[in-house]
Design a protein around this motif. Structure first.
Motif, PDB file in Angstrom:
ATOM      1  N   PHE A  67       0.852  -1.187   0.000  1.00  0.00           N
ATOM      2  CA  PHE A  67       0.000   0.000   0.000  1.00  0.00           C
ATOM      3  C   PHE A  67       0.882   1.230   0.000  1.00  0.00           C
ATOM      4  CE2 PHE A  67      -2.171   3.383   2.452  1.00  0.00           C
ATOM      5  CZ  PHE A  67      -3.302   3.562   1.659  1.00  0.00           C
ATOM      6  N   THR A  68       0.558   2.188  -0.856  1.00  0.00           N
ATOM      7  CA  THR A  68       1.242   3.477  -0.850  1.00  0.00           C
ATOM      8  C   THR A  68       0.220   4.568  -1.135  1.00  0.00           C
ATOM      9  OG1 THR A  68       2.941   4.844  -1.912  1.00  0.00           O
ATOM     10  CG2 THR A  68       1.933   3.140  -3.272  1.00  0.00           C
ATOM     11  N   SER A  69       0.344   5.676  -0.401  1.00  0.00           N
ATOM     12  CA  SER A  69      -0.661   6.731  -0.489  1.00  0.00           C
ATOM     13  C   SER A  69      -0.025   8.086  -0.225  1.00  0.00           C
ATOM     14  CB  SER A  69      -1.778   6.475   0.535  1.00  0.00           C
ATOM     15  OG  SER A  69      -2.722   7.529   0.530  1.00  0.00           O
ATOM     16  N   SER A  70      -0.679   9.131  -0.690  1.00  0.00           N
ATOM     17  CA  SER A  70      -0.217  10.497  -0.421  1.00  0.00           C
ATOM     18  C   SER A  70      -0.653  10.965   0.960  1.00  0.00           C
ATOM     19  CB  SER A  70      -0.770  11.451  -1.485  1.00  0.00           C
ATOM     20  OG  SER A  70      -2.192  11.434  -1.463  1.00  0.00           O
ATOM     21  N   LYS A  71      -1.517  10.205   1.616  1.00  0.00           N
ATOM     22  CA  LYS A  71      -1.971  10.558   2.957  1.00  0.00           C
ATOM     23  C   LYS A  71      -2.190   9.288   3.767  1.00  0.00           C
ATOM     24  CE  LYS A  71      -6.893  10.658   1.691  1.00  0.00           C
ATOM     25  NZ  LYS A  71      -8.150  11.449   1.744  1.00  0.00           N
ATOM     26  N   GLU A  72      -2.151   9.430   5.064  1.00  0.00           N
ATOM     27  CA  GLU A  72      -2.356   8.284   5.942  1.00  0.00           C
ATOM     28  C   GLU A  72      -3.796   7.776   5.818  1.00  0.00           C
ATOM     29  OE1 GLU A  72      -0.496   7.805  10.086  1.00  0.00           O
ATOM     30  OE2 GLU A  72      -2.561   8.423  10.516  1.00  0.00           O
ATOM     31  N   GLU A  73      -3.941   6.482   5.653  1.00  0.00           N
ATOM     32  CA  GLU A  73      -5.267   5.892   5.506  1.00  0.00           C
ATOM     33  C   GLU A  73      -5.371   4.627   6.349  1.00  0.00           C
ATOM     34  OE1 GLU A  73      -6.978   5.581   1.585  1.00  0.00           O
ATOM     35  OE2 GLU A  73      -5.513   7.003   0.764  1.00  0.00           O
ATOM     36  N   SER A 102       4.886  -4.623   7.823  1.00  0.00           N
ATOM     37  CA  SER A 102       5.815  -3.513   8.002  1.00  0.00           C
ATOM     38  C   SER A 102       5.123  -2.211   7.633  1.00  0.00           C
ATOM     39  CB  SER A 102       7.062  -3.702   7.130  1.00  0.00           C
ATOM     40  OG  SER A 102       7.992  -2.671   7.366  1.00  0.00           O
ATOM     41  N   ILE A 103       5.107  -1.277   8.575  1.00  0.00           N
ATOM     42  CA  ILE A 103       4.640   0.084   8.318  1.00  0.00           C
ATOM     43  C   ILE A 103       5.881   0.939   8.138  1.00  0.00           C
ATOM     44  CG2 ILE A 103       3.320   2.042   9.211  1.00  0.00           C
ATOM     45  CD1 ILE A 103       1.691   0.014  10.857  1.00  0.00           C
ATOM     46  N   SER A 131      -7.555  -5.336  15.497  1.00  0.00           N
ATOM     47  CA  SER A 131      -8.676  -4.794  16.274  1.00  0.00           C
ATOM     48  C   SER A 131      -8.444  -3.331  16.634  1.00  0.00           C
ATOM     49  CB  SER A 131      -8.898  -5.617  17.547  1.00  0.00           C
ATOM     50  OG  SER A 131      -7.787  -5.504  18.421  1.00  0.00           O
ATOM     51  N   SER A 132      -7.168  -2.929  16.752  1.00  0.00           N
ATOM     52  CA  SER A 132      -6.836  -1.536  17.061  1.00  0.00           C
ATOM     53  C   SER A 132      -6.869  -0.654  15.819  1.00  0.00           C
ATOM     54  CB  SER A 132      -5.442  -1.454  17.696  1.00  0.00           C
ATOM     55  OG  SER A 132      -5.401  -2.175  18.909  1.00  0.00           O
ATOM     56  N   GLY A 133      -6.788  -1.274  14.645  1.00  0.00           N
ATOM     57  CA  GLY A 133      -6.766  -0.529  13.396  1.00  0.00           C
ATOM     58  C   GLY A 133      -5.353  -0.261  12.923  1.00  0.00           C
ATOM     59  N   ILE A 134      -5.120  -0.412  11.635  1.00  0.00           N
ATOM     60  CA  ILE A 134      -3.785  -0.217  11.056  1.00  0.00           C
ATOM     61  C   ILE A 134      -3.852   0.914  10.034  1.00  0.00           C
ATOM     62  CG2 ILE A 134      -1.955  -1.274   9.692  1.00  0.00           C
ATOM     63  CD1 ILE A 134      -2.712  -3.942  10.985  1.00  0.00           C
ATOM     64  N   LEU A 135      -3.142   1.988  10.348  1.00  0.00           N
ATOM     65  CA  LEU A 135      -3.104   3.166   9.500  1.00  0.00           C
ATOM     66  C   LEU A 135      -1.686   3.386   8.997  1.00  0.00           C
ATOM     67  CD1 LEU A 135      -5.168   3.774  12.081  1.00  0.00           C
ATOM     68  CD2 LEU A 135      -5.431   5.942  10.891  1.00  0.00           C
ATOM     69  N   GLY A 136      -1.573   4.002   7.850  1.00  0.00           N
ATOM     70  CA  GLY A 136      -0.261   4.327   7.337  1.00  0.00           C
ATOM     71  C   GLY A 136      -0.317   4.858   5.929  1.00  0.00           C
ATOM     72  N   LYS A 137       0.842   5.289   5.436  1.00  0.00           N
ATOM     73  CA  LYS A 137       0.982   5.738   4.054  1.00  0.00           C
ATOM     74  C   LYS A 137       1.703   4.702   3.208  1.00  0.00           C
ATOM     75  CE  LYS A 137       2.324   9.874   3.149  1.00  0.00           C
ATOM     76  NZ  LYS A 137       3.175  11.092   3.117  1.00  0.00           N
ATOM     77  N   ASN A 138       2.562   3.911   3.843  1.00  0.00           N
ATOM     78  CA  ASN A 138       3.353   2.914   3.115  1.00  0.00           C
ATOM     79  C   ASN A 138       3.411   1.640   3.954  1.00  0.00           C
ATOM     80  OD1 ASN A 138       4.611   4.681   0.833  1.00  0.00           O
ATOM     81  ND2 ASN A 138       4.992   5.846   2.707  1.00  0.00           N
ATOM     82  N   ILE A 151      -3.325   0.041  -3.899  1.00  0.00           N
ATOM     83  CA  ILE A 151      -3.174  -1.185  -3.122  1.00  0.00           C
ATOM     84  C   ILE A 151      -2.736  -2.289  -4.069  1.00  0.00           C
ATOM     85  CG2 ILE A 151      -4.376  -2.941  -1.753  1.00  0.00           C
ATOM     86  CD1 ILE A 151      -6.302  -0.774  -0.850  1.00  0.00           C
ATOM     87  N   PHE A 152      -1.773  -3.088  -3.624  1.00  0.00           N
ATOM     88  CA  PHE A 152      -1.313  -4.250  -4.375  1.00  0.00           C
ATOM     89  C   PHE A 152      -1.655  -5.499  -3.561  1.00  0.00           C
ATOM     90  CE2 PHE A 152       1.656  -0.721  -4.925  1.00  0.00           C
ATOM     91  CZ  PHE A 152       1.633  -0.535  -6.302  1.00  0.00           C
TER      92      PHE A 152
END
Length: 278
Positions: free
Chosen positions: A7-13, A36-37, A63-70, A198-199
């Motif tokens: 996953f790669t994004s211009s903003k945290e998702e 790996s974040i 359960s806590s949720g996983i956020l990130g840009k990469n 997303i890949f």
């Protein structure tokens, strides 16, 4: 024989739902999971040599949720290397310039003498770890740190050299860009929107806009966009009968140590193995 997620994004998702779908494929890939974040302000690498569905740590993280840009993630079906933490993906290694490289790989390297010198350097015993050992060792051979474009050109050359006769599906981060490459038809899909991409080895939902990733071509991404794209090297991987038998021998050898019987594999599965392997 593994599955990849990137996953790669211009903003945290928040990618929790996609990762839940990805890790649910662990019934066919029971030999370990990793995540790996790669964000500067939110970085981590965790992995375990257990089936993802049996990991309390992964359950807590999801359960806590996983956020990130990469983000890179992996579930393992072993074809080389025993089932322990050192053989789980992602693999991370720092070069002499302080840059961390992170790799996930779906495939098997059958013939690449260039990697044999790293057998005694790696922590585990997988061909995948030897790939990143090789990349970083050669990066360390440069007197000055390469620019972002030079790093792409370097990896592009290495991929063209390694792809012949080998199953080389991988994602690699150098901390700035994510390199993506496959040389097996249909083994990576991508889903793109305005901000992100997303890949995944397999589509993770019913969205009709999952597309096959281009074959035999290294492409790098940054902030959800294509950064650099190489030329096709034309070295599509098609397994030989000898390679399939070698993989099946390894799987059968692991079955002896599999107390839960999760592999359930015998020679009659070779046709199915060929489908999964390709």
């Amino acid at each position: 024989m593994c599955e990849l997620f990137g996953f790669t994004s211009s903003k945290e998702e928040d990618v929790t739902d996609y990762l839940k779908a990805f890790y649910s494929h662990c019934e066919e890939h029971p030999h370990g999971w990793g995540l790996s974040i790669l964000d500067e302000n939110r970085s981590c690498l965790v992995k375990e040599p257990v089936k993802a569905s049996k990991s309390d740590l992964l359950k807590e993280m999801l359960s806590s949720g996983i956020l990130g840009k990469n983000i890179l993630a992996h579930i393992r079906f072993a074809t080389i290397g025993k089932m322990d933490k050192t053989n789980c993906h992602p693999f991370a290694k720092k070069d002499k310039f302080g840059r961390t490289w992170t790799l996930i790989h779906n495939g098997t390297i059958f013939n690449c003498p260039e990697l044999s010198k790293y057998n005694d350097v790696e922590c585990g015993d997988t061909d995948s770890e030897r790939i990143i050992c090789c990349f970083v060792d050669k990066i360390n051979g440069f007197e000055k740190e390469l620019s972002i474009e030079e790093r792409f050109n370097f990896i592009n050359v290495m991929v063209s050299r390694m792809a012949e006769g080998n199953k080389l599906n991988f994602m690699l981060s150098d901390g700035e860009q994510i390199f993506v490459h496959i040389n097996c038809q249909g083994l990576l899909h991508y889903l793109k929107d305005e901000h992100s991409i997303i890949f995944s080895t397999k589509p993770l939902d019913d969205n009709l806009f999952w597309f096959n990733f281009p074959l035999n071509t290294l492409i790098s991404f940054k902030d959800g966009k294509v950064l650099f794209k190489g030329e096709s090297h034309g070295k599509e991987y098609i397994p030989t009968c000898e390679q399939l038998w070698a993989v099946s021998d390894f799987i059968l050898s692991m079955q002896d140590d599999n107390s839960e019987g999760e592999l359930n594999f015998d020679r009659s599965d070779l046709k199915s193995l060929k489908y999964r392997f390709i």
